[in-house]
Motif scaffolding. Structure first.
Motif, PDB file in Angstrom:
ATOM      1  N   VAL A  67      21.773  75.372 -51.045  1.00  0.00           N
ATOM      2  CA  VAL A  67      21.036  76.427 -51.729  1.00  0.00           C
ATOM      3  C   VAL A  67      20.985  76.089 -53.212  1.00  0.00           C
ATOM      4  O   VAL A  67      21.951  75.609 -53.786  1.00  0.00           O
ATOM      5  CB  VAL A  67      21.703  77.807 -51.500  1.00  0.00           C
ATOM      6  CG1 VAL A  67      23.129  77.814 -51.985  1.00  0.00           C
ATOM      7  CG2 VAL A  67      20.904  78.906 -52.156  1.00  0.00           C
ATOM      8  N   SER A  68      19.822  76.306 -53.826  1.00  0.00           N
ATOM      9  CA  SER A  68      19.671  76.053 -55.246  1.00  0.00           C
ATOM     10  C   SER A  68      20.295  77.194 -56.026  1.00  0.00           C
ATOM     11  O   SER A  68      20.427  78.320 -55.543  1.00  0.00           O
ATOM     12  CB  SER A  68      18.184  75.926 -55.610  1.00  0.00           C
ATOM     13  OG  SER A  68      17.494  77.110 -55.280  1.00  0.00           O
ATOM     14  N   SER A  69      20.659  76.929 -57.288  1.00  0.00           N
ATOM     15  CA  SER A  69      21.358  77.923 -58.098  1.00  0.00           C
ATOM     16  C   SER A  69      20.415  78.739 -58.974  1.00  0.00           C
ATOM     17  O   SER A  69      20.867  79.534 -59.779  1.00  0.00           O
ATOM     18  CB  SER A  69      22.411  77.235 -58.981  1.00  0.00           C
ATOM     19  OG  SER A  69      21.797  76.263 -59.818  1.00  0.00           O
TER      20      SER A  69
ATOM     21  N   GLY B 217      18.217  98.492 -57.481  1.00  0.00           N
ATOM     22  CA  GLY B 217      19.133  97.750 -56.622  1.00  0.00           C
ATOM     23  C   GLY B 217      18.595  96.386 -56.246  1.00  0.00           C
ATOM     24  O   GLY B 217      19.332  95.388 -56.242  1.00  0.00           O
ATOM     25  N   ILE B 218      17.301  96.327 -55.933  1.00  0.00           N
ATOM     26  CA  ILE B 218      16.682  95.046 -55.583  1.00  0.00           C
ATOM     27  C   ILE B 218      16.739  94.087 -56.769  1.00  0.00           C
ATOM     28  O   ILE B 218      17.037  92.896 -56.611  1.00  0.00           O
ATOM     29  CB  ILE B 218      15.234  95.277 -55.115  1.00  0.00           C
ATOM     30  CG1 ILE B 218      15.243  95.939 -53.738  1.00  0.00           C
ATOM     31  CG2 ILE B 218      14.455  93.962 -55.067  1.00  0.00           C
ATOM     32  CD1 ILE B 218      13.883  96.411 -53.284  1.00  0.00           C
ATOM     33  N   ALA B 219      16.473  94.600 -57.975  1.00  0.00           N
ATOM     34  CA  ALA B 219      16.511  93.743 -59.169  1.00  0.00           C
ATOM     35  C   ALA B 219      17.910  93.167 -59.386  1.00  0.00           C
ATOM     36  O   ALA B 219      18.071  91.971 -59.663  1.00  0.00           O
ATOM     37  CB  ALA B 219      16.066  94.542 -60.392  1.00  0.00           C
ATOM     38  N   VAL B 220      18.926  94.014 -59.232  1.00  0.00           N
ATOM     39  CA  VAL B 220      20.301  93.532 -59.397  1.00  0.00           C
ATOM     40  C   VAL B 220      20.666  92.562 -58.268  1.00  0.00           C
ATOM     41  O   VAL B 220      21.341  91.549 -58.495  1.00  0.00           O
ATOM     42  CB  VAL B 220      21.277  94.715 -59.451  1.00  0.00           C
ATOM     43  CG1 VAL B 220      22.724  94.237 -59.387  1.00  0.00           C
ATOM     44  CG2 VAL B 220      21.048  95.527 -60.713  1.00  0.00           C
ATOM     45  N   GLY B 221      20.221  92.872 -57.043  1.00  0.00           N
ATOM     46  CA  GLY B 221      20.484  91.971 -55.926  1.00  0.00           C
ATOM     47  C   GLY B 221      19.912  90.586 -56.163  1.00  0.00           C
ATOM     48  O   GLY B 221      20.568  89.563 -55.909  1.00  0.00           O
ATOM     49  N   ILE B 222      18.669  90.529 -56.675  1.00  0.00           N
ATOM     50  CA  ILE B 222      18.052  89.240 -56.984  1.00  0.00           C
ATOM     51  C   ILE B 222      18.810  88.546 -58.107  1.00  0.00           C
ATOM     52  O   ILE B 222      18.999  87.326 -58.099  1.00  0.00           O
ATOM     53  CB  ILE B 222      16.575  89.443 -57.363  1.00  0.00           C
ATOM     54  CG1 ILE B 222      15.783  89.931 -56.147  1.00  0.00           C
ATOM     55  CG2 ILE B 222      15.964  88.160 -57.907  1.00  0.00           C
ATOM     56  CD1 ILE B 222      14.359  90.323 -56.470  1.00  0.00           C
ATOM     57  N   ALA B 223      19.279  89.349 -59.080  1.00  0.00           N
ATOM     58  CA  ALA B 223      19.963  88.764 -60.237  1.00  0.00           C
ATOM     59  C   ALA B 223      21.292  88.124 -59.873  1.00  0.00           C
ATOM     60  O   ALA B 223      21.710  87.149 -60.510  1.00  0.00           O
ATOM     61  CB  ALA B 223      20.172  89.832 -61.306  1.00  0.00           C
ATOM     62  N   ILE B 224      21.997  88.673 -58.862  1.00  0.00           N
ATOM     63  CA  ILE B 224      23.313  88.109 -58.529  1.00  0.00           C
ATOM     64  C   ILE B 224      23.219  86.960 -57.532  1.00  0.00           C
ATOM     65  O   ILE B 224      24.221  86.269 -57.307  1.00  0.00           O
ATOM     66  CB  ILE B 224      24.257  89.188 -57.974  1.00  0.00           C
ATOM     67  CG1 ILE B 224      23.742  89.741 -56.644  1.00  0.00           C
ATOM     68  CG2 ILE B 224      24.456  90.295 -58.980  1.00  0.00           C
ATOM     69  CD1 ILE B 224      24.698  90.718 -55.985  1.00  0.00           C
ATOM     70  N   VAL B 225      22.035  86.728 -56.944  1.00  0.00           N
ATOM     71  CA  VAL B 225      21.904  85.621 -55.993  1.00  0.00           C
ATOM     72  C   VAL B 225      22.249  84.276 -56.633  1.00  0.00           C
ATOM     73  O   VAL B 225      22.940  83.456 -56.007  1.00  0.00           O
ATOM     74  CB  VAL B 225      20.490  85.605 -55.369  1.00  0.00           C
ATOM     75  CG1 VAL B 225      20.256  84.306 -54.605  1.00  0.00           C
ATOM     76  CG2 VAL B 225      20.332  86.774 -54.412  1.00  0.00           C
ATOM     77  N   PRO B 226      21.792  83.972 -57.877  1.00  0.00           N
ATOM     78  CA  PRO B 226      22.199  82.689 -58.477  1.00  0.00           C
ATOM     79  C   PRO B 226      23.708  82.531 -58.596  1.00  0.00           C
ATOM     80  O   PRO B 226      24.232  81.422 -58.452  1.00  0.00           O
ATOM     81  CB  PRO B 226      21.533  82.732 -59.862  1.00  0.00           C
ATOM     82  CG  PRO B 226      20.364  83.637 -59.682  1.00  0.00           C
ATOM     83  CD  PRO B 226      20.816  84.681 -58.723  1.00  0.00           C
TER      84      PRO B 226
END
Length: 835
Positions: free
Chosen positions: A337-339, A316-325
């Motif tokens: 915020v940077s992309s 879940g954390i990995a996916v959460g980080i992945a969707i932040v951009p």
């Protein structure tokens, strides 16, 4: 048995694809992904504001003043600390041919910008424009239909468009604007006739320290040295307080919603672990027969569950980080915020901690329940359910306390977080009591004559029934549907129904008092049926307030009281003979026309309550550097949604009439009257006035509200998915017992259709009862979100809410039946041999 031996056994028994524990993985995956994404994005925005604070502010420190610039002494005080850059902001009108547009005029001096770069679309990095040119934002160029090289008119001056702005370094600190930006030379407003005594403008003086200094200490020193100046001081540490406040509040709200969804999904975790351990009851019994102790059993299966919890949380954390951009790209232009990929250790650690704590809290009861039972009882678990382990209550209580403590300790507003968590706990408690009530009611009802209905009713209250978990799942899921529909429709109602009907067509600022007759004539010529209203417009700050013999100086306050926002900086002031339109007197008396006694002031009742003011108290205002005191004569209730001129402070005419000021006006044209001719006439006749089209303001408000609605949609979606996970977990946990019941019914002659109808009656009865409860819970929750958090009017569309509730009920019922279909495929002979 050592931990190493327990892990070896656990690893061998644990399926590589976590078969049997997938529900636990899904529940933790949903919650931690949401928390990691929200926390990482919020931290990234806050870090961006903090690291680039000087650029966003345009200096280490900024002093704002209304209707005047710094005097010689004040300017010298700032120059002692470093280099200063002075500028001016005001509303104005720009014209080109037949086109006219309201703009945010930004006049800057030769030292601008002190930090960062002002870049144009042609690639140039520039400073202030020359006296006869201007830098235009793309929005201003589009409104006027111009490009570089064209000529525009501002006030009485013609300017050449020298370029289009690509990056304005201090844009974030400028806040909400009523028009696109146009940057001009510092003296342009004076040359164009826009600045005169009484004109509504704001000066901003930025300071770049010549040596390292404590910005907060420097700001405090200036306020103490010039207590009557009315300074509104910002520092690089809080370069964009409005944005910072919005990000903090929205981030905290979404984090709490994600946490609530994770806790709700925890019920699914409990169901999944129960189902997993039930499927391994023979293995547990075998371990016990071979000499394994209760502690050994706990170690083996705790290690398996911990491994699965870690896998689900980390995924879940990995996916959460992945969707932040993706989220950052959607927010570019709105928030800093940077992309790129954003990895915030604090947000990741917090999401992981929440995930593991929730797994611990909800997996502990079934694990401890299996640990303490003798082997033969485990063998008979399907027909004799295991008793509850009271020791689990201590572990669950400690885990819940840790979750609450972590939420409060990491919150920027512990009071808000505590209230949210209390409300969530109350809803869960209500649903738990409702589940107990449904079980008792089902047991007390007369037995139906139909065997199918009788068995469906019995399924709600028989030993081992999953009614409690199903009530929580269905209740929360349906309440989330109601919450989402009510919030979205209420926001749409505020946009579509309330604001457009009541908003004027134009706001006009800086009308000279000696030309008000000309203004009225222009309006009547354009539309004889138009409604217009003019009011005196001044700016001032509250220097002191309270009882006459014990007044509190605003500068001495460490924190502004909650709700007393009008004490911050300078605010709009006006005077009137009569009570303003849209206002209602709630205490005291109005002074009436031709009043000539002691200066009086009327105050908004909400502000008075927040500031601890009452009738008879005094307020001292700083107006253009001069102190003016007035006694509170009455309190008013203001209709803030009227979109007219609403002032917290309205003074008697003798208190302010002699101060330099202009007038402001609202214009409401009759239906069908074109707005363009009046706009052009006002701009030509009154070049120093600023005409603001309300349509553009409403469009910006619509955009903000849509962003709020989108955030609410995302949060509610996570909650709905969590509720469905709970539903599936409850059905999975009861699958063994349901399989046994189904097999017995099949042996006794029931066919698949009858069993399916029985399941349909059971779930339909639950769904129907809970739909009514969810309507009440969702309605209350939505009302709190709309009226208390977002501070909008409560304007829901009930037909939409009922329709969404009906669709949600149908969907949840469909999920429940679909999850029950595998029971119909159970083979009686095989199931009976497994008992």
């Amino acid at each position: 048995m050592s931990w190493a031996t327990a892990w070896r056994i656990a690893r061998r028994d644990l399926n590589a694809r976590f078969r049997g524990l997938r529900l636990l993985l899904v529940c933790l995956f949903l919650g931690t992904a949401a928390l990691a994404a929200i926390g990482s994005l919020t931290a990234a925005i806050e870090r961006e504001i903090e690291s680039n604070g000087r650029t966003y502010l345009g200096g280490d420190l900024q002093v704002e003043l209304w209707q005047r610039g710094l005097n010689t002494e004040e300017r010298a005080a700032l120059e002692e600390m470093g280099t200063i850059s002075a500028g001016l902001r005001m509303q104005a009108m720009a014209r080109h041919a037949e086109e006219a547009a309201p703009i945010e005029l930004k006049a800057v001096d030769a030292f601008y910008p002190l930090y960062g770069e002002l870049r144009l679309e042609d690639g140039r990095s520039v400073g202030p424009p020359s006296p006869d040119e201007a830098w235009l934002s793309p929005g201003a160029a589009d409104r006027l239909g111009v490009a570089p090289g064209y000529t525009i008119t501002i006030g009485t001056q013609q300017l050449r468009v020298g370029g289009l702005i690509a990056d304005e370094p201090d844009r974030l600190s400028e806040g909400f604007q009523l028009g696109p930006t146009v940057i001009v030379a510092e003296d342009l407003p004076q040359r164009a006739g826009l600045v005169a005594p009484g004109s509504m403008y704001q000066t901003k003086t930025r300071l770049r320290f010549s040596a390292s200094r404590d910005t907060e200490a420097a700001a405090e020193a200036l306020e103490k040295r010039f207590p009557q100046a009315g300074f509104d001081i910002d520092t690089a540490d809080r370069a964009a307080p409005g944005t910072d406040r919005f990000v903090d509040r929205m981030g905290e709200f979404l984090t709490l919603v994600g946490l609530a969804a994770l806790v709700i999904a925890g019920i699914g975790i409990g169901g999944g672990v129960t189902s997993y351990l039930d499927a391994r009851r023979q293995g547990i019994a075998t371990f016990k027969i071979l000499g394994a102790t209760s502690r050994d059993i706990a170690r083996i299966y705790a290690l398996q569950i911990t491994a699965a919890a870690l896998a689900g949380s980390l995924a879940g954390i990995a996916v959460g980080i992945a969707i932040v951009p993706l989220l950052a790209r959607a927010l570019q232009g709105l928030l800093p915020v940077s992309s790129g990929f954003i990895v915030d250790p604090g947000a990741i650690a917090l999401a992981l901690a929440y995930g593991l704590l929730v797994a611990l809290v909800f997996a502990a009861p079934p694990l401890l329940r299996a640990r303490h039972f003798p082997a033969m009882a485990l063998m008979r678990a399907r027909v004799a359910p295991l008793a509850r382990d009271r020791q689990a209550l201590l572990l669950v209580g400690a885990g819940l306390a840790a979750i609450v403590a972590l939420a409060l300790l990491t919150a920027d507003n512990p009071l808000l977080s505590g209230g949210f968590l209390t409300g969530a706990a109350a809803i869960l408690g209500l649903l738990a009591l409702l589940g107990l009530g449904i079980r008792r009611l089902a047991a007390a009802l007369p037995r139906p004559r139909s065997p199918i209905a009788r068995n469906a009713l019995a399924n709600l209250h028989r030993p081992g029934a999953s009614t409690g978990a199903l009530v929580t799942a269905l209740g929360f899921g349906l309440a989330a549907f109601v919450l989402l529909a009510a919030v979205q429709s209420a926001i749409d109602g505020n946009i579509e129904r309330r604001v457009p009907d009541r908003a004027p067509d134009y706001f006009v600022l800086d009308i000279p008092r000696d030309r008000v007759t000309e203004f009225e004539t222009l309006v009547k010529q354009a539309d004889p049926e138009a409604n217009y209203r003019t009011v005196p417009a001044l700016r001032g700050s509250v220097l002191a307030f309270g009882p006459e013999d014990a007044m509190t100086r605003t500068a001495d306050l460490e924190d502004i009281p909650e709700g007393a926002w009008a004490l911050r900086g300078e605010r709009g002031l006006t005077y009137a003979d009569e009570i303003p339109q849209g206002n209602e007197l709630t205490a005291g008396t109005w002074w009436g026309p031709f009043y000539s006694g002691e200066p009086l002031v009327s105050v908004d009742e909400e502000f008075a309550e927040a500031a601890g003011l009452k009738i008879g108290d005094m307020i001292t205002f700083g107006v253009l550097g001069v102190e003016r005191s007035a006694r509170i004569a009455n309190l008013r209730r203001i209709d803030w949604e009227s979109m007219g001129f609403n002032y917290v402070f309205v003074l008697s005419p003798n208190a302010l009439r002699d101060a330099p000021h202009n007038l402001a006006a609202t214009i409401e044209l009759s239906p069908g009257t074109p707005t363009g001719p009046l706009l052009r006439a006002l701009v030509r006749a009154l070049p120093s006035a600023s005409v603001i089209e309300v349509g553009g303001v409403l469009e910006q408000a619509r955009s903000v509200l849509e962003q709020v609605g989108l955030a609410t949609l995302a949060a509610a979606s996570v909650a709905v998915l969590a509720g469905l996970a709970v539903l599936l977990g409850a059905i999975a946990a009861a699958r063994a017992a349901r399989t046994y019941d189904t097999v017995v019914l099949r042996v006794l002659g029931a066919d698949r259709r009858q069993i399916l109808v029985m399941q349909l009656i059971e779930y339909a009865a639950l769904t129907g009862a809970l739909a009514l409860v969810a309507l009440g819970i969702g309605r209350v929750a939505a009302w709190l979100v709309v009226t208390r958090l977002f501070e909008f009017d409560w304007l829901p569309d009930w037909s939409l809410i009922i329709g969404v509730l009906g669709l949600g009920s149908t969907a949840v019922l469909g999920f429940a039946l679909a999850a029950s279909l595998p029971l119909l495929r159970a083979k009686p002979a095989q199931a009976l041999r497994a008992l």
